[in-house]
Design an enzyme around this catalytic site. Structure first.
Site, PDB file in Angstrom:
ATOM      1  N   CYS A   2       6.442   0.967   0.262  1.00 56.21           N
ATOM      2  CA  CYS A   2       6.341  -0.411   0.768  1.00 56.21           C
ATOM      3  C   CYS A   2       7.575  -1.167   0.300  1.00 56.21           C
ATOM      4  O   CYS A   2       8.181  -0.806  -0.709  1.00 56.21           O
ATOM      5  CB  CYS A   2       5.159  -1.158   0.155  1.00 56.21           C
ATOM      6  SG  CYS A   2       3.567  -0.481   0.551  1.00 56.21           S
ATOM      7  N   ARG A  16       5.965  -8.458   3.364  1.00 55.00           N
ATOM      8  CA  ARG A  16       6.113  -7.067   2.938  1.00 55.00           C
ATOM      9  C   ARG A  16       5.887  -6.146   4.130  1.00 55.00           C
ATOM     10  O   ARG A  16       5.306  -6.537   5.142  1.00 55.00           O
ATOM     11  CB  ARG A  16       5.080  -6.790   1.856  1.00 55.00           C
ATOM     12  CG  ARG A  16       3.587  -6.960   2.292  1.00 55.00           C
ATOM     13  CD  ARG A  16       2.872  -5.687   2.583  1.00 55.00           C
ATOM     14  NE  ARG A  16       2.869  -4.702   1.575  1.00 55.00           N
ATOM     15  CZ  ARG A  16       2.077  -4.693   0.486  1.00 55.00           C
ATOM     16  NH1 ARG A  16       1.197  -5.653   0.316  1.00 55.00           N
ATOM     17  NH2 ARG A  16       2.152  -3.701  -0.382  1.00 55.00           N
ATOM     18  N   ASN A  79       2.753  -0.042  -4.463  1.00 54.88           N
ATOM     19  CA  ASN A  79       2.465   1.143  -5.272  1.00 54.88           C
ATOM     20  C   ASN A  79       3.462   1.313  -6.419  1.00 54.88           C
ATOM     21  O   ASN A  79       4.673   1.121  -6.239  1.00 54.88           O
ATOM     22  CB  ASN A  79       2.531   2.401  -4.395  1.00 54.88           C
ATOM     23  CG  ASN A  79       1.147   2.848  -3.975  1.00 54.88           C
ATOM     24  OD1 ASN A  79       0.164   2.177  -4.262  1.00 54.88           O
ATOM     25  ND2 ASN A  79       1.069   3.987  -3.309  1.00 54.88           N
TER      26      ASN A  79
HETATM   27  C1  LIG Z   1      -1.540   1.829  -0.581  1.00 57.79           C
HETATM   28  C2  LIG Z   1      -1.030   0.392  -0.713  1.00 57.79           C
HETATM   29  C3  LIG Z   1       0.397   0.433  -1.214  1.00 57.79           C
HETATM   30  C4  LIG Z   1       1.303   1.011  -0.179  1.00 57.79           C
HETATM   31  C5  LIG Z   1       2.521   1.518  -0.859  1.00 57.79           C
HETATM   32  O1  LIG Z   1       3.080   0.956  -1.781  1.00 57.79           O
HETATM   33  N1  LIG Z   1       2.931   2.672  -0.390  1.00 57.79           N
HETATM   34  C6  LIG Z   1       3.969   3.428  -1.038  1.00 57.79           C
HETATM   35  C7  LIG Z   1       3.499   4.826  -1.240  1.00 57.79           C
HETATM   36  S1  LIG Z   1       4.431   5.590  -2.450  1.00 57.79           S
HETATM   37  O2  LIG Z   1       4.873   4.677  -3.429  1.00 57.79           O
HETATM   38  O3  LIG Z   1       5.502   6.247  -1.789  1.00 57.79           O
HETATM   39  O4  LIG Z   1       3.511   6.548  -3.070  1.00 57.79           O
HETATM   40  C8  LIG Z   1      -1.853  -0.462  -1.686  1.00 57.79           C
HETATM   41  C9  LIG Z   1      -1.338  -1.932  -1.657  1.00 57.79           C
HETATM   42  C10 LIG Z   1      -2.554  -2.809  -1.960  1.00 57.79           C
HETATM   43  C11 LIG Z   1      -3.651  -1.810  -2.335  1.00 57.79           C
HETATM   44  C12 LIG Z   1      -5.106  -2.284  -2.201  1.00 57.79           C
HETATM   45  C13 LIG Z   1      -5.317  -3.560  -3.027  1.00 57.79           C
HETATM   46  O5  LIG Z   1      -4.843  -3.403  -4.358  1.00 57.79           O
HETATM   47  C14 LIG Z   1      -6.796  -3.974  -3.036  1.00 57.79           C
HETATM   48  C15 LIG Z   1      -7.767  -2.847  -3.415  1.00 57.79           C
HETATM   49  C16 LIG Z   1      -7.724  -2.549  -4.919  1.00 57.79           C
HETATM   50  C17 LIG Z   1      -8.725  -1.466  -5.288  1.00 57.79           C
HETATM   51  O6  LIG Z   1      -8.642  -1.222  -6.654  1.00 57.79           O
HETATM   52  C18 LIG Z   1      -8.402  -0.186  -4.515  1.00 57.79           C
HETATM   53  C19 LIG Z   1      -8.485  -0.462  -3.015  1.00 57.79           C
HETATM   54  C20 LIG Z   1      -7.541  -1.576  -2.560  1.00 57.79           C
HETATM   55  C21 LIG Z   1      -7.937  -1.873  -1.105  1.00 57.79           C
HETATM   56  C22 LIG Z   1      -6.048  -1.152  -2.664  1.00 57.79           C
HETATM   57  C23 LIG Z   1      -5.772   0.119  -1.823  1.00 57.79           C
HETATM   58  C24 LIG Z   1      -4.282   0.550  -1.879  1.00 57.79           C
HETATM   59  O7  LIG Z   1      -3.949   0.929  -3.184  1.00 57.79           O
HETATM   60  C25 LIG Z   1      -3.356  -0.607  -1.417  1.00 57.79           C
HETATM   61  C26 LIG Z   1      -3.629  -0.865   0.057  1.00 57.79           C
END
Ligand SMILES: C[C@H](CCC(=O)NCCS(=O)(=O)O)[C@H]1CC[C@H]2[C@@H]3[C@H](O)C[C@@H]4C[C@H](O)CC[C@]4(C)[C@H]3C[C@H](O)[C@]12C
Length: 324
Positions: A2, A16, A79
């Protein structure tokens, strides 16, 4: 992966890309001033600033990914897997579970200075929202029109960095991301001069050669450098259309088309949505992977004194304007 960014013209913008291989089912969610927010360790906050952002709504509770409040403060979680380390609740500082960090800050801070004071007395805990939603390994950008911070809860404590680049991606930790920008000290939007050697008649055969060496791949460190370069050199008018349009161009420099980042056999990370919040005016703009038309949800068109969540599904259908 992200990427998040801020942008200042007449108004202040933060947004974002949400890059992932699947969606949790998120919606644009408005939390009005009288929705009682139950914090795990800090009681219930009955009255607070109104918030608009992207959230997965679970059991009538908004699990925010990114949001702004009615005072012009914005925040996004990205993340930070493998580096984030949360604590146990200790009952000494303000114990805040990672999933409630965004509403904790945005419900009570009007600006970055107030947020700095709040962060100084906060302990971010690993408490999961539920067994279905274990705690997410994230770090955050928190910003208003005066500047931006990066917040990372790591093995040796809660780190709060000033973020003069105005961007955030994923790993490595923020201080390393900033250090790596040194690699690009020679890049410029202007055409380069020949510093390679006076003994060779080198010249520019194309426009854009000043930024030759800016990495084009989708790794987190490369997106950080590309988004920072694009944002820091951005030029636009200050009308709403010009500002929002330019903001989507900044994040467009790091968007992920399906096929270029394979995370498992036949599974690809894509830019699920891109957001641009006008934090000054409380408007949440977004595009999705399948819908390039910019769509807006304006918090001030809702009753912000209510006590129920208001949510709008993202419009996913591509609409092509046929000109003839
Ligand atoms: C997966 C999302 C981040 C995307 C990202 O950064 N991708 C990069 C991948 S990587 O670096 O290459 O591994 C994160 C951003 C916000 C997160 C959400 C939010 O924190 C809100 C909740 C929090 C809960 O603890 C888990 C579900 C959740 C609903 C999360 C699910 C997931 O971890 C999300 C959706």
């Amino acid at each position: 992966m992200c990427t998040a960014a801020t942008y200042l013209t007449k108004d202040f913008y933060i947004g974002r890309t949400l890059d992932y291989e699947f969606s949790y089912g998120e919606e644009i969610t408005i939390l009005p001033r009288n929705y009682p927010i139950p914090f795990r360790f800090m009681g219930i906050r009955e009255n607070h600033y109104a918030i608009i952002g992207m959230a997965h709504v679970a059991g009538n509770y908004p699990l925010y990914y990114d949001a702004i409040n009615e005072k012009g403060l914005g925040m996004a979680g990205l993340n930070f897997v493998g580096n984030s380390v949360y604590r146990k609740p200790e009952g000494v500082k303000d114990d805040v579970a990672q999933f409630e960090f965004i509403p904790w800050v945005l419900s009570q801070c009007a600006n970055l200075d107030e947020a700095r004071a709040l962060l100084d007395r906060m302990n971010l805990t690993d408490t999961p929202y539920s067994e279905h939603f274990p705690s997410a390994g994230l770090h955050w950008i928190l910003a208003d029109r005066t500047g931006a911070l990066t917040i990372e809860s790591v093995a040796d404590g809660l780190k709060i960095y000033e973020n003069p680049a105005g961007v955030l991606t994923n790993n490595p930790p923020f201080d390393q991301q900033m250090f790596l920008l040194n690699n690009y000290i020679g890049l410029s939007p202007k055409q380069p001069e020949n510093h390679f050697s006076e003994q060779l008649p080198l010249s520019c055969y194309s426009r854009g050669m000043g930024a030759l060496g800016l990495p084009g791949d989708l790794s987190s460190a490369s997106r950080f450098a590309r988004a920072a370069f694009t944002r820091l050199h951005s030029v636009s008018g200050d009308s709403e259309e010009e500002s929002v349009g330019q903001f989507f161009h900044i994040l467009g420099s790091v968007e992920q088309p399906r096929g270029c980042c394979e995370v498992a056999d036949g599974k690809y990370e894509i830019t699920i949505y891109t957001s641009c919040c006008n934090a000054t005016r409380g408007i949440y703009y977004y595009t999705t992977y399948t819908n390039h038309q910019i769509t807006a949800v304006d918090m001030h068109r809702e009753n912000l004194d209510g006590n129920e969540l208001i949510h709008y599904p993202m419009l996913q259908q591509e609409r092509i304007f046929h000109q003839n």
